[in-house]
Scaffold this motif. Structure first.
Motif, PDB file in Angstrom:
ATOM      1  N   LEU A  21      29.869  38.729  -2.373  1.00  0.00           N
ATOM      2  CA  LEU A  21      29.703  37.430  -1.715  1.00  0.00           C
ATOM      3  C   LEU A  21      29.638  36.306  -2.753  1.00  0.00           C
ATOM      4  O   LEU A  21      30.211  35.235  -2.556  1.00  0.00           O
ATOM      5  N   LEU A  24      33.101  35.737  -3.934  1.00  0.00           N
ATOM      6  CA  LEU A  24      33.862  35.019  -2.914  1.00  0.00           C
ATOM      7  C   LEU A  24      33.434  33.553  -2.851  1.00  0.00           C
ATOM      8  O   LEU A  24      34.267  32.655  -2.699  1.00  0.00           O
ATOM      9  N   PHE A  25      32.133  33.334  -2.981  1.00  0.00           N
ATOM     10  CA  PHE A  25      31.623  31.968  -2.959  1.00  0.00           C
ATOM     11  C   PHE A  25      32.225  31.172  -4.119  1.00  0.00           C
ATOM     12  O   PHE A  25      32.674  30.044  -3.954  1.00  0.00           O
ATOM     13  N   LEU A  27      35.111  31.909  -5.734  1.00  0.00           N
ATOM     14  CA  LEU A  27      36.556  31.743  -5.543  1.00  0.00           C
ATOM     15  C   LEU A  27      36.873  30.711  -4.469  1.00  0.00           C
ATOM     16  O   LEU A  27      37.752  29.883  -4.626  1.00  0.00           O
ATOM     17  N   GLN A  28      36.133  30.781  -3.378  1.00  0.00           N
ATOM     18  CA  GLN A  28      36.541  30.007  -2.210  1.00  0.00           C
ATOM     19  C   GLN A  28      35.873  28.643  -2.134  1.00  0.00           C
ATOM     20  O   GLN A  28      36.424  27.719  -1.556  1.00  0.00           O
ATOM     21  N   VAL A  29      34.680  28.520  -2.677  1.00  0.00           N
ATOM     22  CA  VAL A  29      33.952  27.262  -2.522  1.00  0.00           C
ATOM     23  C   VAL A  29      33.864  26.495  -3.841  1.00  0.00           C
ATOM     24  O   VAL A  29      34.195  25.313  -3.889  1.00  0.00           O
ATOM     25  N   ASP A  31      35.362  27.144  -7.050  1.00  0.00           N
ATOM     26  CA  ASP A  31      36.546  26.968  -7.889  1.00  0.00           C
ATOM     27  C   ASP A  31      37.615  26.183  -7.135  1.00  0.00           C
ATOM     28  O   ASP A  31      38.208  26.661  -6.171  1.00  0.00           O
ATOM     29  N   TYR A  34      42.210  26.844  -7.079  1.00  0.00           N
ATOM     30  CA  TYR A  34      43.072  27.559  -6.144  1.00  0.00           C
ATOM     31  C   TYR A  34      43.427  26.689  -4.953  1.00  0.00           C
ATOM     32  O   TYR A  34      44.555  26.680  -4.480  1.00  0.00           O
ATOM     33  N   SER A  35      42.442  25.940  -4.448  1.00  0.00           N
ATOM     34  CA  SER A  35      42.730  25.173  -3.244  1.00  0.00           C
ATOM     35  C   SER A  35      43.695  24.038  -3.550  1.00  0.00           C
ATOM     36  O   SER A  35      44.524  23.680  -2.741  1.00  0.00           O
TER      37      SER A  35
ATOM     38  N   ILE B 292      43.039  33.994  -1.310  1.00  0.00           N
ATOM     39  CA  ILE B 292      41.640  33.970  -0.878  1.00  0.00           C
ATOM     40  C   ILE B 292      41.001  32.645  -1.277  1.00  0.00           C
ATOM     41  O   ILE B 292      40.333  31.987  -0.476  1.00  0.00           O
ATOM     42  N   GLY B 293      41.249  32.224  -2.530  1.00  0.00           N
ATOM     43  CA  GLY B 293      40.642  30.993  -3.023  1.00  0.00           C
ATOM     44  C   GLY B 293      41.075  29.776  -2.218  1.00  0.00           C
ATOM     45  O   GLY B 293      40.288  28.852  -1.996  1.00  0.00           O
ATOM     46  N   GLY B 295      41.525  29.530   0.803  1.00  0.00           N
ATOM     47  CA  GLY B 295      40.927  29.452   2.135  1.00  0.00           C
ATOM     48  C   GLY B 295      39.774  28.473   2.226  1.00  0.00           C
ATOM     49  O   GLY B 295      39.479  27.938   3.296  1.00  0.00           O
ATOM     50  N   GLY B 296      39.098  28.237   1.094  1.00  0.00           N
ATOM     51  CA  GLY B 296      37.978  27.311   1.111  1.00  0.00           C
ATOM     52  C   GLY B 296      36.824  27.843   1.951  1.00  0.00           C
ATOM     53  O   GLY B 296      36.693  29.053   2.149  1.00  0.00           O
ATOM     54  N   VAL B 297      35.977  26.939   2.433  1.00  0.00           N
ATOM     55  CA  VAL B 297      34.795  27.366   3.179  1.00  0.00           C
ATOM     56  C   VAL B 297      35.169  27.824   4.587  1.00  0.00           C
ATOM     57  O   VAL B 297      34.741  28.872   5.055  1.00  0.00           O
ATOM     58  N   GLY B 326      40.635  36.026   3.981  1.00  0.00           N
ATOM     59  CA  GLY B 326      40.141  34.999   3.061  1.00  0.00           C
ATOM     60  C   GLY B 326      40.864  33.684   3.213  1.00  0.00           C
ATOM     61  O   GLY B 326      40.249  32.619   3.183  1.00  0.00           O
ATOM     62  N   GLU B 327      42.181  33.744   3.387  1.00  0.00           N
ATOM     63  CA  GLU B 327      42.930  32.502   3.455  1.00  0.00           C
ATOM     64  C   GLU B 327      42.761  31.792   4.788  1.00  0.00           C
ATOM     65  O   GLU B 327      42.574  30.587   4.840  1.00  0.00           O
ATOM     66  N   GLY B 330      38.508  31.653   5.526  1.00  0.00           N
ATOM     67  CA  GLY B 330      37.646  31.090   4.493  1.00  0.00           C
ATOM     68  C   GLY B 330      36.450  31.945   4.133  1.00  0.00           C
ATOM     69  O   GLY B 330      36.396  33.144   4.417  1.00  0.00           O
ATOM     70  N   PHE B 331      35.510  31.293   3.475  1.00  0.00           N
ATOM     71  CA  PHE B 331      34.288  31.982   3.047  1.00  0.00           C
ATOM     72  C   PHE B 331      33.512  32.505   4.248  1.00  0.00           C
ATOM     73  O   PHE B 331      32.910  33.568   4.210  1.00  0.00           O
ATOM     74  N   THR B 334      35.174  35.851   5.234  1.00  0.00           N
ATOM     75  CA  THR B 334      34.946  36.942   4.287  1.00  0.00           C
ATOM     76  C   THR B 334      33.481  37.374   4.321  1.00  0.00           C
ATOM     77  O   THR B 334      33.175  38.557   4.228  1.00  0.00           O
ATOM     78  N   THR B 335      32.570  36.397   4.495  1.00  0.00           N
ATOM     79  CA  THR B 335      31.147  36.740   4.579  1.00  0.00           C
ATOM     80  C   THR B 335      30.892  37.656   5.777  1.00  0.00           C
ATOM     81  O   THR B 335      30.174  38.654   5.679  1.00  0.00           O
TER      82      THR B 335
END
Lengths: 662, 427
Positions: A21, A24-25, A27-29, A31, A34-35, B292-293, B295-297, B326-327, B330-331, B334-335
């Motif tokens: 988690l 993922l946090f 990578l997705q929030v 960083d 990537y977005s 995955i990245g 996808g954001g929140v 993931g895409e 988002g987070f 995945t959570t």
């Protein structure tokens, strides 16, 4: 005590969950990189069209290459046009054209780019590029045009055009998309897979407004376009153009082959046209004009037109006769008791003299002996058995077969066998007397100029041939297709060729083709006069030279030019001399052939309706069909149009359409 | 009879609900992965993976009904028979298998293909549970009790390795969890983990530096060690441990360069530095991290993924299905998936602990361990924490064999668990 281990295990599971988690946090929030890469900039896939392969002649001279051009695309919804007049002026188009082009584009899609003007030259592009910045909604796309170094070989090379709807639907693996170019005829079509190369893909970033923001991921994922493979032909561009010039104002074909390899040295289909006119912005207009032309410049005569071989066929008869043992080199025949006529010539006491003087009764007798060789009492049965045996021997020379040249739509020709005549007469209802016109190359025999050139190559080689082919080398390694390296035997022994070749030398030195002999080169040749009921005879000549070490075998067909010695033999011998010594000595003959204009004698092909009389046909204006396989289009059957001068080949198109550039 | 009570009353509904949630989310994401905005892909169309997966789900439901109907004692009684059948299939596949994607591990029956390796997990779980159900066997005292277990695992592992399906073979590592719970000394998994840590460190740093660092640490340990411990052999023990570790460091180096095949080495190197080979093996990792990245929140929304539309991510509906989650979700998405898995395996551990028979408990741990291992490796590889090993994400990835084998594995345990009130404890 062990029960408490469950807490360790569940703790471990939870730990992995938490680590994942956190990752993922991150990578997705956290960083952002990537977005940014994938969402705020949209990625667009851009296809790169590679250059088609180039085509070279036998000495490495360029024949076909590519010129970069620019297509102008328009996205209608983005267009804000304040000054349409100036815009039209810059592009050199009429206001009318502008409106209809815009309309067509809007009908297709308001948001997707569609073609506005195609194939602007580099110069045009340079001159308007700066001005176009003022007009939103227009963009340029790079493209390329086939360009030909010489206005020749149009039908052999073929042309490239936008893929048709039918082709698009029929393709086996989905490679082509709408708007793609594809080789439509000739070499361009047969070698499409080699020539087209490999499309590249680029991923580029655009912002919300669609503005280019550079390559995505620094172009790491892009695949480069790979240019098509170059093709190396056996063609001799200089000889080709010389042959072209000799065939101006005539209808017919020239096919020259290198006997040792089967490479095509020259291939003329007259009348012809400048291939550049089908590789321009005005493709459809020019193509329509060519398709309408009554002389059918798009019809590739060397491989598609069919004629009777006439006397040239006597060579094969003599060879089969010698091989089957029905005659010896010293066999002689007189004109007595023969239904076929002949001209006045010295006695034909040997095979060589029979060939030299092209004696009809001689070959009538040879054919008769071949058919009745089997000694069956019943003449009907004997004829049937004899014809099939004869058919099989002749077929080995490629007569009535597809040779397998690397050009599309090769015509098979016709070589009758027992079954063929059974259909007309019924089984055992016909015999030699019904079919004897085959003996002198008339009757139901049909051949193409290519086949007769190949027969000349067989005689030059004394018994074998390689499939005639245009392309003798693909790609940098100059790979030759294996089928073109395969030697085909005819089953006639080499020694049996000598008397025939002796006769052919005689034909050029003192016989039917003596008026066109070349000083210093021993040519072996044979004239042919192909009868056709609706016009003057076609003039045919096949030859090879030098006799001892043959480097060129040739067939020339000139429609409605009369006897073989009158047009075909001089043209063939001039080409042979040009090829072997790079110059022409007999300037007077050359001059005469260049000036010879037979267009007024040519009977145009037409669809013949049964019951029409000869006189009625003479009055009507020609409306040819587009089907080259229609027998009516192969056999001339109608008079020339009122103004043949206007139709003289090579066909040129109205000046205005060519000048209408920017 | 008590056993005639409906199964629905005793079955653990929490696990069933998690199972259904996983299947549903997985199926929707497979649809998103194969979705083509220009061609209006239909979720129920059997020509695409989403449609086929629905068919697999349907057939899995039938299998589950069969499992719940069959008497629970069947599985324990026929453990070794099932094991033998699967071993037989693994041998058959070596000779008659069809080659799909480079591994010769599929049995083809008409248009239908089956992967026996997927079912080897079930067979090994049952066989180990059956073996350990003997109360005389003790894993913390007798070394010879380990031999049959090693044999049970090694035989299918060897056969799977022969059919070139390394991913499935590595799953057998998950049985370490069961063995630990059943009494294997804790230092064995600890050594395993230290070994793995040393492996990664070796690949990242120069080996002489690591050797130096180990010597320094060993010196510090000896120096800080109480004098009594040092005298009682602590000195030599520390020195030996330090030398063994240095030996591992150099051994790993040798192993990497001389034993592993090039593509296997590549997969491990990429884990450490994806950019070392961006167009080759690193491609999957980079693309999956970008997907995955990006996808954001909150994600881009169902069917709105852009990274997935150009086939950037390979194997998207199978091994890389987590990227789609993931895409597009988002987070948040995945959570939820991570929570579902942690909840499922933790619940399985809780269920296993309440079993009265050792067979049932061991089997429960096997199921939990296998699902955990798949989750660990599959999700780990998509987020760049694990090497790229082609094993599916249970209940999510597209594929009939994997869905069936996980469903069978799980529901056999649920069936046994449902019978728990009527089972007598055997120890």
């Amino acid at each position: 005590m062990l029960e408490s281990r469950r807490f360790v295990i569940i703790g471990f599971f939870a730990l992995v969950g938490i680590i994942y988690l956190l990752r993922l946090f991150y990578l997705q929030v956290l960083d952002e990189s990537y977005s940014i890469e994938s969402s705020s900039n949209s990625i667009k896939r851009v296809t790169e069209i590679p250059f088609r392969g180039q085509i070279y002649d036998r000495y490495g001279k360029l024949i076909v290459y590519n010129t970069p051009v620019y297509d102008l695309l328009v996205t209608p919804y983005k267009v804000k046009m304040d000054d349409t007049l100036r815009f039209c002026q810059v592009l050199g188009i009429e206001r009318r054209d502008f409106d209809s082009l815009m309309n067509a584009a809007s009908t297709y899609s308001r948001v997707k780019p569609s073609l506005f003007l195609r194939q602007l030259s580099k110069e045009d592009f340079a001159s308007i590029q700066d001005i176009m910045v003022d007009y939103s909604g227009f963009e340029f796309a790079k493209s390329s045009l086939r360009t030909y170094t010489a206005p020749t070989l149009a039908n052999t090379l073929g042309y490239v055009s936008e893929i048709t709807k039918g082709q698009l639907e029929k393709q086996e693996e989905p490679y082509y998309r709408q708007g793609d170019y594809i080789g439509q005829s000739g070499v361009e079509r047969i070698y499409e897979n080699e020539l087209r190369g490999k499309r590249g893909t680029k991923f580029v970033m655009q912002n919300v407004a669609g503005v280019y923001k550079g390559p995505w991921k620094n172009g790491e994922l892009d695949t480069m376009a790979v240019a098509g493979e170059n093709l190396y032909t056996g063609l001799d561009l200089e000889v080709q153009q010389y042959a072209d010039s000799l065939m101006v104002n005539k209808v017919g074909s020239v096919v020259a082959i290198e006997p040792k390899t089967g490479q095509i040295i020259s291939m003329v289909s007259a009348p012809t046209y400048d291939p550049n006119i089908l590789a321009s912005r005005y493709f459809s207009k020019n193509f329509a004009a060519l398709a309408r032309n009554p002389y059918k410049p798009l019809f590739n005569r060397p491989v598609m037109a069919s004629y009777r071989p006439g006397s040239t066929f006597k060579l094969i008869q003599a060879l089969i006769g010698l091989q089957e043992g029905v005659i010896t080199p010293g066999s002689g025949f007189t004109h007595a008791n023969c239904p076929v006529g002949c001209h006045n010539h010295p006695a034909t006491s040997t095979v060589a003299l029979g060939v030299t003087h092209s004696c009809n009764p001689y070959f009538y007798n040879v054919f008769r002996r071949l058919i009745y060789k089997n000694n069956i009492k019943n003449t009907f049965k004997a004829s049937a058995v004899g014809l099939d045996a004869w058919h099989d021997d002749i077929a080995k020379f490629g007569i009535g077969q597809r040779l397998g040249i690397d050009l599309p739509s090769e015509y098979k020709g016709n070589l009758p066998n027992k079954k063929y005549y059974d259909r007309f007469y019924g089984e055992y209802r016909w015999k030699f007397s019904n079919i004897y016109s085959l003996s002198i190359g008339e009757g139901e025999l049909l051949i193409t100029p290519l086949k007769m050139a190949n027969v000349a190559a067989i005689i030059a080689n004394r018994g074998y041939f390689y499939t005639p082919h245009v392309i003798h080398g693909i790609g940098d390694k100059k790979t030759v297709k294996p089928e073109f390296l395969e030697r085909h035997e005819t089953g006639v022994d080499a020694h049996n060729f000598e008397p025939v070749i002796e006769g052919m030398i005689g034909a050029v030195e003192a016989g039917t083709a003596r008026r066109s002999k070349v000083e210093g080169i021993t040519i072996a040749g044979k004239t042919g006069t192909s009868q056709n009921k609706r016009g003057d005879d076609h003039s045919i000549f096949i030859a090879f030279a030098p006799v001892d070490d043959p480097k060129i075998a040739i067939a020339v067909f000139v429609e409605n030019a009369g006897a073989g010695g009158s047009a075909a033999a001089p043209i063939a011998n001039l080409i042979i001399e040009k090829y072997l010594s790079r110059k022409v000595t007999n300037k007077a003959l050359e001059e005469r052939m260049l000036k010879l204009d037979l267009m007024s004698k040519v009977v145009l092909p037409t669809t013949k309706k049964p019951g029409e009389t000869e006189t009625k046909k003479k009055e009507e204006v020609k409306k040819p069909t587009g089907d080259p396989n229609d027998p009516a289009n192969r056999l001339p059957g109608a008079p020339h149009p009122a103004n043949p001068a206007a139709m003289r080949g090579p066909v040129t198109l109205p000046k205005q359409s060519q000048q209408k550039a920017l | 009879m008590a056993e005639s009570k409906p199964i629905t009353k005793n079955v653990d509904w929490m696990v069933v609900l998690i199972y259904i949630a996983c299947l549903t989310i997985g199926w929707l994401n497979i649809y998103a992965a194969v979705y083509n905005p220009e061609a209006h892909t239909n979720m129920f169309d059997l020509s695409n993976n989403a449609g086929k997966q629905l068919m697999w789900i349907g057939t899995a439901a039938l299998l589950i009904i069969c499992i719940l109907v069959i008497d629970y004692k069947f599985y324990e009684t026929f453990s070794f028979v099932i094991y033998a059948v699967v071993i037989f299939l693994l041998v058959v596949v070596l000779f008659a298998g069809s080659n799909i994607n480079g591994s010769r591990s599929w049995i083809k029956l008409g248009s239908f293909s089956l992967q026996p390796a997927e079912f080897s997990k079930l067979a090994v779980s049952l066989a180990i549970s059956k073996y350990l159900s003997d109360p005389a066997i003790s894993l913390n005292r007798k070394l010879k009790d380990y031999y049959p277990i090693m044999g049970i695992i090694a035989l299918p592992a060897f056969l799977i390795l022969l059919s070139n399906e390394t991913g499935s073979m590595l799953v057998f590592a998950s049985f370490a969890i069961v063995l630990y719970r059943e009494g294997m000394p804790g230092f064995i998994p600890a050594i395993g983990m230290i070994g793995a840590a040393l492996l990664i460190i070796t690949l990242l740093f120069v080996k002489w530096y690591i050797a130096g660092a180990i010597i320094v640490i060993a010196g510090l340990v000896i120096w800080l060690m109480p004098v009594m411990t040092r005298r009682r052999g602590g000195l030599w023990a520390t020195i030996i441990v330090a030398f063994v570790m240095i030996g591992i460091v150099f051994g790993v180096d040798f192993f990497m360069n001389n034993v592993l095949q090039k593509h296997q080495r590549g997969r491990i190197m990429v884990l450490l530095d994806p950019d070392s080979d961006p167009r080759g093996i690193g491609w999957n990792v980079i693309q999956s991290k970008i997907a995955i990245g990006s996808g954001g929140v909150w994600g881009k929304g169902f069917l709105q993924g852009t990274q997935t539309k150009f086939d950037f991510v390979p194997e998207q509906s199978t091994d890389f299905i987590f990227c789609t989650v993931g895409e597009e979700h988002g987070f948040l998405g995945t959570t939820i998936v991570v929570f579902l898995f942690v909840a499922l395996i933790s619940r399985l551990v809780v269920l296993a602990e309440r079993q009265r028979s050792r067979f049932a408990r061991v089997y429960g741990y096997c199921v939990a361990g296998i699902i955990f291992f798949h989750f660990l490796v599959n999700v780990g590889m998509t987020i760049g924490l694990m090497p790229v090993i082609g094993i599916p994400l249970p209940f999510f990835s597209y594929g009939g064999s994997s869905l069936w084998s996980f469903s069978v594995l799980l529901f056999i345990f649920l069936k046994i668990d449902a019978q728990r009130p009527f089972t007598l404890s055997r120890g």
